[in-house]
Design an enzyme around this catalytic site. Structure first.
Site, PDB file in Angstrom:
ATOM      1  N   GLU A 210      26.143 -11.115 -55.601  1.00  0.00           N
ATOM      2  CA  GLU A 210      26.748 -10.278 -54.550  1.00  0.00           C
ATOM      3  C   GLU A 210      27.016 -11.209 -53.378  1.00  0.00           C
ATOM      4  O   GLU A 210      26.110 -11.525 -52.614  1.00  0.00           O
ATOM      5  CB  GLU A 210      25.782  -9.143 -54.159  1.00  0.00           C
ATOM      6  CG  GLU A 210      25.481  -8.166 -55.288  1.00  0.00           C
ATOM      7  CD  GLU A 210      26.586  -7.141 -55.495  1.00  0.00           C
ATOM      8  OE1 GLU A 210      27.430  -6.968 -54.583  1.00  0.00           O
ATOM      9  OE2 GLU A 210      26.641  -6.519 -56.565  1.00  0.00           O
ATOM     10  N   CYS A 244      28.346  -7.991 -44.752  1.00  0.00           N
ATOM     11  CA  CYS A 244      29.173  -8.678 -45.756  1.00  0.00           C
ATOM     12  C   CYS A 244      30.543  -8.028 -45.899  1.00  0.00           C
ATOM     13  O   CYS A 244      31.518  -8.708 -46.173  1.00  0.00           O
ATOM     14  CB  CYS A 244      28.461  -8.709 -47.098  1.00  0.00           C
ATOM     15  SG  CYS A 244      28.017  -7.077 -47.704  1.00  0.00           S
TER      16      CYS A 244
HETATM   17  P1  NAD Z   1      22.403 -17.447 -47.898  1.00  0.00           P
HETATM   18  O1  NAD Z   1      23.221 -17.649 -49.122  1.00  0.00           O
HETATM   19  O2  NAD Z   1      22.271 -18.552 -46.929  1.00  0.00           O
HETATM   20  O3  NAD Z   1      20.898 -17.031 -48.281  1.00  0.00           O
HETATM   21  C1  NAD Z   1      20.609 -16.004 -49.188  1.00  0.00           C
HETATM   22  C2  NAD Z   1      19.265 -16.259 -49.845  1.00  0.00           C
HETATM   23  O4  NAD Z   1      19.337 -17.475 -50.592  1.00  0.00           O
HETATM   24  C3  NAD Z   1      18.092 -16.399 -48.887  1.00  0.00           C
HETATM   25  O5  NAD Z   1      16.989 -15.698 -49.435  1.00  0.00           O
HETATM   26  C4  NAD Z   1      17.833 -17.906 -48.837  1.00  0.00           C
HETATM   27  O6  NAD Z   1      16.482 -18.212 -48.659  1.00  0.00           O
HETATM   28  C5  NAD Z   1      18.293 -18.359 -50.205  1.00  0.00           C
HETATM   29  N1  NAD Z   1      18.865 -19.717 -50.176  1.00  0.00           N
HETATM   30  C6  NAD Z   1      19.543 -20.303 -49.158  1.00  0.00           C
HETATM   31  N2  NAD Z   1      19.948 -21.539 -49.490  1.00  0.00           N
HETATM   32  C7  NAD Z   1      19.509 -21.753 -50.750  1.00  0.00           C
HETATM   33  C8  NAD Z   1      19.593 -22.857 -51.659  1.00  0.00           C
HETATM   34  N3  NAD Z   1      20.220 -23.973 -51.336  1.00  0.00           N
HETATM   35  N4  NAD Z   1      19.019 -22.729 -52.877  1.00  0.00           N
HETATM   36  C9  NAD Z   1      18.393 -21.582 -53.227  1.00  0.00           C
HETATM   37  N5  NAD Z   1      18.258 -20.522 -52.412  1.00  0.00           N
HETATM   38  C10 NAD Z   1      18.807 -20.587 -51.193  1.00  0.00           C
HETATM   39  O7  NAD Z   1      23.032 -16.134 -47.239  1.00  0.00           O
HETATM   40  P2  NAD Z   1      22.632 -15.441 -45.873  1.00  0.00           P
HETATM   41  O8  NAD Z   1      23.017 -16.345 -44.741  1.00  0.00           O
HETATM   42  O9  NAD Z   1      21.241 -14.925 -45.939  1.00  0.00           O
HETATM   43  O10 NAD Z   1      23.608 -14.176 -45.903  1.00  0.00           O
HETATM   44  C11 NAD Z   1      24.939 -14.255 -45.464  1.00  0.00           C
HETATM   45  C12 NAD Z   1      25.907 -14.244 -46.620  1.00  0.00           C
HETATM   46  O11 NAD Z   1      25.578 -13.251 -47.554  1.00  0.00           O
HETATM   47  C13 NAD Z   1      27.329 -13.930 -46.177  1.00  0.00           C
HETATM   48  O12 NAD Z   1      28.241 -14.732 -46.900  1.00  0.00           O
HETATM   49  C14 NAD Z   1      27.492 -12.462 -46.574  1.00  0.00           C
HETATM   50  O13 NAD Z   1      28.821 -12.052 -46.744  1.00  0.00           O
HETATM   51  C15 NAD Z   1      26.707 -12.432 -47.830  1.00  0.00           C
HETATM   52  N6  NAD Z   1      26.260 -11.083 -48.140  1.00  0.00           N
HETATM   53  C16 NAD Z   1      26.779 -10.433 -49.221  1.00  0.00           C
HETATM   54  C17 NAD Z   1      26.387  -9.132 -49.500  1.00  0.00           C
HETATM   55  C18 NAD Z   1      26.920  -8.372 -50.674  1.00  0.00           C
HETATM   56  O14 NAD Z   1      26.375  -7.316 -50.982  1.00  0.00           O
HETATM   57  N7  NAD Z   1      27.941  -8.848 -51.371  1.00  0.00           N
HETATM   58  C19 NAD Z   1      25.462  -8.503 -48.675  1.00  0.00           C
HETATM   59  C20 NAD Z   1      24.962  -9.195 -47.577  1.00  0.00           C
HETATM   60  C21 NAD Z   1      25.357 -10.490 -47.322  1.00  0.00           C
END
Ligand code: NAD
Length: 464
Positions: A210, A244
């Site tokens: 997602e 998002c």
């Molecule tokens: P992110 O991808 O930075 O982090 C998400 C999760 O992944 C966190 O739990 C983090 O600890 C983990 N993570 C981060 N870097 C990682 C790595 N290198 N390896 C493994 N795990 C890692 O996202 P965010 O900043 O928390 O959220 C923002 C993004 O999420 C935006 O792009 C937004 O559009 C998207 N989002 C999508 C939805 C949806 O339902 N489609 C919902 C909310 C947010």
């Protein structure tokens, strides 16, 4: 608990769970989870106030209600979703009995982001439990109060051999991704989505991704500008734009631009007053890094000649960025390249709708595309000529709450779907079972005789 230990503890119970974790027990677990959420509503509010200054109404509508309604919806439909389904035999399969049996995938991993940190961790958990799985949840380290609350809520309400919360950041996430989970449900950025999929390739775990990206808005000729402005202000500035599916930027027919920007200014004043910083209805940015990123994007656009229609005020210490609207953006800016994910709304005047549609098609596939229009022919044209995770017509955000619609992205915005029966399906394996009842295949086995040749020819004729 270490990532490996958390996985091992849950995976050890897999075989017993397959036998014993029936629909009645899954429902009981979900009811207990709902009870705990209701009992700790005050703590949930406090955690989200600490992490994002999320207003109470927003916590209810976008964090608590989606999880409780997912539980209610699953409990109501679970028996039907989980029931084995008989299928008709195809012609060549006459004499057999075919059944599809949804089975739990096994032990699954849920990785959540920080923007709706409660709902996006526990919503997928509801689907995982409904489908009969055990789950490890890794909440976002960037929303630490909510992460701690989820850990304590899950420990209090759910059996420890069914759900474990492992708190931590990238390192913890990486360790978890190295475990041989049966499914990974990831919500976050497209960049980390790629990391998750690469990790899943090592164990061949299935994935639901997602993700995010830019969700554009198009106003068509004749759109109701007042209503559009209201929906846009609500959709964009809720949770300070950290959504998002928030409208990312808006395309408006050139002649309608002045009316739209005036209406947006009026809606911002109506929703958040003259000083949004004082408004209890306005959330804060998650942290300093995110603040610096957004401020940098805004400053770049203004330095390039963009016109400030509303907002612009920023205070780093308070993690505050006012609801901001810009027009006349310079050609190349980070605001138009990256997902904005904050309270800055670029409005772009257009002369040719075809060019706008072609531009959207040329970019990454959006998670949501929003259209404001009254003309049915225009709605049909945009529907047929664009592709996106979802299409909202005269509405923003609300499709997230509709549990009879799948929620998910396509391409850069995601893979697979969540919510309701799609969430159940994401965590299930549809196992086909074929029973041979009348030994139909026997005449087709060697040694091949004239009779087997005749039967094979007959079957071929029958199937065409
Ligand atoms: P992110 O991808 O930075 O982090 C998400 C999760 O992944 C966190 O739990 C983090 O600890 C983990 N993570 C981060 N870097 C990682 C790595 N290198 N390896 C493994 N795990 C890692 O996202 P965010 O900043 O928390 O959220 C923002 C993004 O999420 C935006 O792009 C937004 O559009 C998207 N989002 C999508 C939805 C949806 O339902 N489609 C919902 C909310 C947010």
């Amino acid at each position: 608990m270490s990532a490996a230990a958390a996985y091992a503890r849950l995976a050890a119970g897999d075989a017993a769970r397959r036998r014993e974790f029936d629909v009645a027990r899954r429902r009981a677990v979900l009811a207990r989870l709902a009870e705990e959420i209701r009992a700790r509503e005050g703590e949930i509010m406090a955690a989200l106030a600490a992490d994002l200054a999320k207003p109470e109404v927003e916590v209810r509508i976008s964090e608590i209600i989606p999880v409780l309604s997912e539980i209610r919806h699953s409990a109501r439909h679970l028996k039907r979703w989980a029931r084995p389904r008989r299928v008709w035999p195809t012609l060549a399969m006459l004499g057999t009995r075919g059944t599809i049996r949804p089975e739990p995938k096994g032990t699954v991993l849920i990785i959540a982001p920080w923007n709706y940190p409660f709902c996006l961790a526990l919503g997928p958990l509801v689907s995982a439990i409904a489908a009969g799985n055990a789950a490890v949840i890794k909440p976002s380290e960037l929303a630490p109060a909510t992460s701690a609350l989820i850990a304590s809520l899950v420990a209090a309400a759910l059996p420890e051999d069914l759900v474990t919360v492992v708190e931590g950041g990238v390192e913890t996430s990486t360790e978890l991704l190295a475990q041989p989970f049966d499914h990974i449900f990831f919500t976050g950025s497209p960049a980390v989505g790629r990391v998750v999929m690469a990790a899943a390739a090592k164990t061949l775990a299935s994935v639901t991704l997602e993700l995010g990206g830019k969700s554009p808005v198009i106003l068509g000729d004749g759109a109701d500008v007042q209503k559009a402005a209201r929906m846009l202000a609500w959709g964009k500035f809720q949770n300070a734009g950290q959504t998002c599916i928030a409208p990312d930027h808006v395309y408006v027919p050139r002649a309608m631009e002045p009316a739209l920007t005036a209406a947006l200014r009026a809606e911002i004043a109506r929703m958040y007053g003259g000083a949004p910083k004082e408004s209890p209805s306005y959330a804060r940015l998650i942290g300093a890094r995110h603040f610096a990123r957004l401020k940098g994007m805004l400053d770049e656009a203004l330095a390039g000649g963009a016109t400030l229609i509303a907002g612009g005020a920023a205070e780093e210490g308070a993690r505050y960025l006012a609801p901001t609207v810009l027009t006349s953006l310079p050609g190349e800016t980070a605001l138009m390249r990256e997902e904005i994910f904050g309270p800055v709304l670029p409005v772009i005047a257009y002369d040719d709708l075809e060019a706008v549609l072609r531009g959207i098609e040329a970019g990454e596939k959006p998670l949501a595309l929003y259209l404001f229009a009254r003309d049915r022919a225009l709605i049909a044209r945009v529907t047929a000529s664009t592709t996106s995770g979802a299409l909202g017509v005269n509405v923003t955000l609300a499709h997230f709450l509709h549990l009879n619609l799948p929620f998910g992205g396509i391409g850069n915005s995601g893979l697979g779907a969540a919510h309701g029966r799609w969430g159940f399906a994401a965590f299930s394996h549809e196992k086909p079972i074929l029973e041979n009842r009348f030994a139909v295949l026997d005449p087709l086995m060697p040694p091949y005789t004239k009779l087997s040749a005749r039967i094979a020819r007959m079957v071929q004729k029958l199937v065409g």
